[in-house]
Design an enzyme around this catalytic site. Structure first.
Site, PDB file in Angstrom:
ATOM      1  CB  CYS A  96      -1.021   0.055   1.200  1.00  0.00           C
ATOM      2  SG  CYS A  96      -2.043  -1.167   1.043  1.00  0.00           S
ATOM      3  CG  HIS A 156      -2.150   5.455   5.272  1.00  0.00           C
ATOM      4  ND1 HIS A 156      -1.848   5.052   3.869  1.00  0.00           N
ATOM      5  CD2 HIS A 156      -2.572   4.344   5.689  1.00  0.00           C
ATOM      6  CE1 HIS A 156      -2.199   3.596   3.704  1.00  0.00           C
ATOM      7  NE2 HIS A 156      -2.641   3.040   4.986  1.00  0.00           N
ATOM      8  CD  GLU A 206      -2.113   8.585   8.978  1.00  0.00           C
ATOM      9  OE1 GLU A 206      -1.182   8.803   8.276  1.00  0.00           O
ATOM     10  OE2 GLU A 206      -2.853   7.997   8.688  1.00  0.00           O
ATOM     11  CE  LYS A 214      -5.257   5.361   1.927  1.00  0.00           C
ATOM     12  NZ  LYS A 214      -4.610   6.640   2.491  1.00  0.00           N
ATOM     13  CG  HIS A 250      -6.259   1.858   1.303  1.00  0.00           C
ATOM     14  ND1 HIS A 250      -5.603   2.078   0.653  1.00  0.00           N
ATOM     15  CD2 HIS A 250      -5.852   1.143   2.474  1.00  0.00           C
ATOM     16  CE1 HIS A 250      -4.446   1.687   1.075  1.00  0.00           C
ATOM     17  NE2 HIS A 250      -4.670   0.947   2.173  1.00  0.00           N
ATOM     18  CG  PHE A 258      -0.942  -5.412   4.583  1.00  0.00           C
ATOM     19  CD1 PHE A 258      -1.541  -4.451   5.823  1.00  0.00           C
ATOM     20  CD2 PHE A 258      -1.790  -6.370   4.229  1.00  0.00           C
ATOM     21  CE1 PHE A 258      -2.564  -4.432   6.168  1.00  0.00           C
ATOM     22  CE2 PHE A 258      -3.076  -6.524   4.600  1.00  0.00           C
ATOM     23  CZ  PHE A 258      -3.386  -5.596   5.732  1.00  0.00           C
TER      24      PHE A 258
END
Lengths: 82, 418, 404
Positions: free
Chosen positions: B167, B307, B318, B339, B344, B403
């Site tokens: 990602c 993110h 974050e 998002k 996403h 990931f």
């Protein structure tokens, strides 16, 4: 559907799903958590998913790695009772 | 001598709007493009919400031969590349000095799954029937197909690479592309990412680890970054492509410079394939190194494009990282996640977010975090809820987390700063 | 600018694991055989290079083995060998200064096929939690960084064999930006039915049924390559950092170049390869006359082989430069192929010998192809060529470190 796995069967299932060699004796210890055994969240999710698929455990059952396998065994017993 | 990298073209295919203009309108409108999954029947899946592109490849300019050859994510990437390339108005550059750097996390999932169902007779056989496979299945094995198609569209003969860091691939592809120019391997690099993961196998693998939302009853409000009641991300799809160009190369030809890629860095958390430590130290380290390359003090950051996936762990992680990297300035800086609006899209979203940052710089507007209703005490920064905000922007930061433990950061500035 | 040196090599190949690899390639031993990973095998690819005898037991932590595909098992095992070979304890490298870059072509395809079968046969709830981390191309870089605590820059490149060469340029680039050490390499495990079903569409795999004749590049019999599994991971360190800890530099990663000439347009790859090689040589600050040996791509397609021969002609003119393709002995391992060639080049520099191209006789091009037995040669500069099935051409220059 499904039958309650014995402690030995559960130990085998956990080992198969997570790669962590677990004995039925470890499962009976009330203080050893999944985390203590080296089982992470993904591993535990795999174990629960397998129990839900093959042993009739209700889909809403949730656990985290600070739970103990002994608690899981207790849940399995209740599941079959209800 | 440092070779600087500027953006001279942007192309986007995103949920809720194809083309950069429509995409930016959606982001600043406060609307969302998440809905009940329609690309396949989601009955029986845990998460049944997605951010899907209303995309007609023929209408978007692809030929029947291209449509047959390209998986859905490659089609997205090709169309976004066409838009970016047209905007850059690059007349025949030396093709050996034109490179490509494209990202994707899972590549040809759509075709892999469609052909799998057919060749295996819906999973009945392990040794599948090759006679039933599409002649293009081999392209779906490897996301390198995306970069190759983009390279041929723009006539690139320089370095062509594919970055597949889960990602963060969309940020990393832009970062790698910029480095090709910085290191004098190319003068122009077409960089971006594409993904089309809204298919049963990808949805079920995120179901299995409960990373995606189960808020199926209210699809438009299913993604809730930084909200106390967030319960996972909404899977999305799309592509964004940027034309990156060496500063002097762009200046000499009088090109319009939309933004400068001023800094980029990536670090690993070396912690867990999916889990995040709450302290965010590795992301903070990536941010520091990106700012260092940009020669920017933390107080110079005017906007943080987060993110903001809307998982319990990420948003806390974050938030902590921004406080570590920016110090007190984190509290004074608008932070938002797009998002909630566009979902996403795994490897693509990083490039889509960089495209959003370029638009933010150009328009002087911070896109909002939609669906943020109930503040979370652990997420206590200024997340720009609901409504876009006008603001003088000189430097913006975009981050990603993936990931595999990847943590990436990119800094965009207004190009006139020197 | 820092100098990047190889200090450790870890190989998992059909020809041999770890220290067994060099004697096998030096002696040109064949490790191709009949593909046995799945049964029955109805596909027109029966000769392949398999890492027979490789099981995760004893090489991969069981907890990790269940959550990863074979391609990651290879990467984990190769890395253990490389770190041991380098005598490098990752914990001794300053924080954020040790990173990893791997190449992959097709990711965790066998694991992925099992899970997608569970999905389509039994339903979405039958897909396990590890599918999300085993199947994707980044699985190996992620697992390697976690296992060894590598918090430096980490990335993943996908471009078939060319990507496996590009990782060394990325490692060198990261060292120039402040990293002290990088793991660089890649491994492939392409043998499951569904992946093979896809690979057939490439149209370049050999249908030959005899392991001795299935993969014969540069000959009149060239009719495709035999696919292989496996790969290599190398420890690439900043030369000063290596010297400071007393680790011998085995080879210098001296230069890299990359171009693109399109999918299947092999005639164009002649110029593409030549340009990539010239870039790599210029990057290394060395002239074509200094190249002692070239490791070839060896696709074994007549047009592709011819293009490679043309590229060499354009680079070296009439000079006879020894060239070799040891992979004809164990198969073309996709993203694992170039890391294996780089490992072999390092070993060739160390041992002063160019390993042969097993099985190949009667080269139809004007090349000094090393065949039969290893050729003793003082190798100071090696050039490695690679092409990606999606149209990329890459070249890497490795040099023997200056002895002071």
């Amino acid at each position: 559907m499904g039958t309650t796995p014995s402690p030995a069967e559960l130990a085998g299932l956990i080992s198969r799903c997570t790669g962590v060699a677990v004995t039925d004796r470890q499962l009976a210890d009330p203080t050893t958590t999944f985390s203590d055994l080296g089982i992470d969240s993904l591993g535990l999710m795999g174990v629960l998913a397998e129990l839900k698929r093959s042993h009739g455990v209700h889909r809403d059952v949730e656990m985290n790695t600070e739970h103990t396998p002994r608690e899981l065994l207790a849940v399995l017993g209740q599941e079959v009772a209800r | 001598m440092t070779r600087r990298v500027v953006v001279t073209g942007v192309g986007v295919v995103a949920p809720g709007g194809n083309g950069t203009k429509e995409f930016w309108e959606l982001l600043t409108s406060g609307r969302t493009a998440t809905r009940r999954t329609s690309l396949f029947d989601p009955t029986g899946f845990r998460s049944r919400v997605a951010a899907e592109c209303d995309f007609d490849p023929a209408q978007a300019g692809l030929t029947p031969v291209e449509i047959a050859r390209m998986d859905r994510y490659v089609q997205f990437g090709a169309v976004a590349a066409d838009e970016a390339w047209a905007q850059a108005e690059l007349a025949p550059a030396d093709p050996w000095r034109v490179g490509v750097s494209m990202g994707s996390a899972v590549g040809g999932t759509t075709l892999l799954e469609r052909d799998y169902a057919v060749t295996s007779d819906r999973g009945a056989r392990w040794v599948v029937d090759a006679a039933l496979a599409s002649p293009f299945l081999h392209h779906a094995l490897s996301p390198a197909h995306l970069a190759a198609e983009v390279a041929d569209r723009v006539g690139a003969r320089g370095p062509v690479r594919t970055v597949s860091t889960g990602c963060t691939a969309g940020i990393d592809a832009v970062g790698h592309g910029a480095r090709l120019i910085e290191r004098d391997r190319a003068d122009v690099v077409v960089a971006g990412a594409a993904e089309s993961p809204v298919s049963p196998i990808a949805v079920s693998c995120f179901d299995a680890i409960r990373a995606t939302t189960a808020s199926n009853d209210d699809p438009e409000r299913a993604a809730r970054p930084f909200d106390r009641n967030r319960d996972g991300f909404v899977l999305g799809e799309g592509a964004a492509v940027l034309v990156l160009e060496e500063y002097e190369h762009a200046r000499r030809r009088g090109a319009v410079m939309l933004a400068e890629i001023a800094g980029y860095a990536s670090r690993s958390n070396a912690f867990h394939m999916t889990g995040l430590r709450p302290d965010g130290v590795e992301m903070a380290e990536a941010v520091r190194r990106a700012l260092e390359q940009a020669r920017l003090d933390p107080t110079g950051v005017d906007y943080v494009n987060a993110h903001g996936s809307g998982t319990r762990q990420n948003d806390r992680h974050e938030t902590a990282a921004f406080k570590l990297a920016l110090g007190q300035h984190a509290y004074a800086t608008p932070v938002s996640s797009i998002k909630a609006a566009v979902g996403h899209s795994l490897g693509a979203i990083g490039s889509i977010e960089v495209a959003a940052c370029a638009q933010a710089l150009v328009h002087g507007v911070v896109p909002p975090t939609v669906n943020l209703e109930t503040p979370d005490p652990e997420c206590d920064l200024d997340y720009v809820p609901h409504t876009a905000r006008e603001r003088e922007l000189r430097a913006v930061l975009s981050v990603g987390s993936g990931f595999g433990g990847f943590q990436s950061a990119v800094v965009l500035t207004r190009p006139e700063r020197s | 600018m820092s100098t990047a040196v190889v200090t450790g090599v870890g190989v998992i190949a059909p020809s041999g694991i770890g220290a067994d690899f060099w004697p096998a390639v030096r002696d040109g031993r064949r490790a191709l055989g009949r593909l046995g990973r799945y049964q029955p095998n109805p596909y027109p690819v029966v000769v392949a290079g398999e890492v027979t005898g490789f099981e995760p037991e004893g090489r991969v932590d069981p907890r990790i083995a269940v959550q990863t595909d074979r391609f990651t098992h290879f990467a984990l095992a190769a890395t253990d060998l490389a770190l041991h070979d380098a005598a490098l304890d990752p914990a001794a490298v300053p924080d954020y200064r040790f990173g990893v870059v791997t190449a992959s072509y097709s990711g965790g395809v066998e694991f992925g096929q099992r899970e997608i079968q569970a999905l389509w046969r039994s339903g979405p709830e039958h897909v396990g939690p590890y599918q999300s981390i085993a199947w994707f191309y980044a699985a190996s870089s992620g697992q390697l960084s976690i296992k060894h605590g590598l918090r430096g820059p980490s990335t993943v490149l996908v471009a078939d064999e060319a990507g496996g060469l590009d990782v060394f340029a990325t490692a060198r680039d990261e060292l120039a930006r402040g990293a002290r050490a990088m793991l660089a390499g890649g491994a492939e495990a392409p043998f499951c039915p569904y992946s093979m079903c896809g690979q057939l569409g490439i149209g370049l795999l050999s249908a030959g049924e005899d392991p001795d004749t299935a993969y014969l590049p540069y000959t009149a019999e060239a009719a495709g390559f035999a696919p292989g599994e496996g790969g290599a991971v190398l420890v690439v360190e900043d030369a000063d950092a290596a010297a400071a800890r007393g680790a011998p530099a085995r080879a210098v990663v001296a230069g890299h170049g990359a171009t693109f000439t399109g999918i299947g347009r092999f005639p164009d790859s002649a110029e593409g390869l030549a340009r990539a090689a010239r870039q790599a040589l210029a990057d290394a600050g060395c002239r074509p006359e200094e190249v002692d040996v070239v490791f070839l791509d060896a696709i074994a397609d007549p047009r592709a082989d011819q293009a490679e021969a043309q590229a060499l002609r354009s680079l070296f003119g009439d000079r006879a430069v020894p060239v070799t393709a040891p992979k004809t002995g164990y198969g073309r391992c996709y993203a694992g192929a170039a890391p294996l060639d780089v490992a072999t080049a390092v070993l060739a520099i160390e041992h002063g010998a160019v390993p042969p191209t097993p099985g190949v006789t009667g080269c139809r091009f004007d090349l000094d192809l090393v065949t039969g037995a290893a050729r003793p040669l003082d190798v100071r500069t090696a050039l490695v060529l690679a092409r990606g099935l999606h149209g990329s051409n890459s070249a890497l220059v490795l040099r023997r470190p200056e002895t002071s």
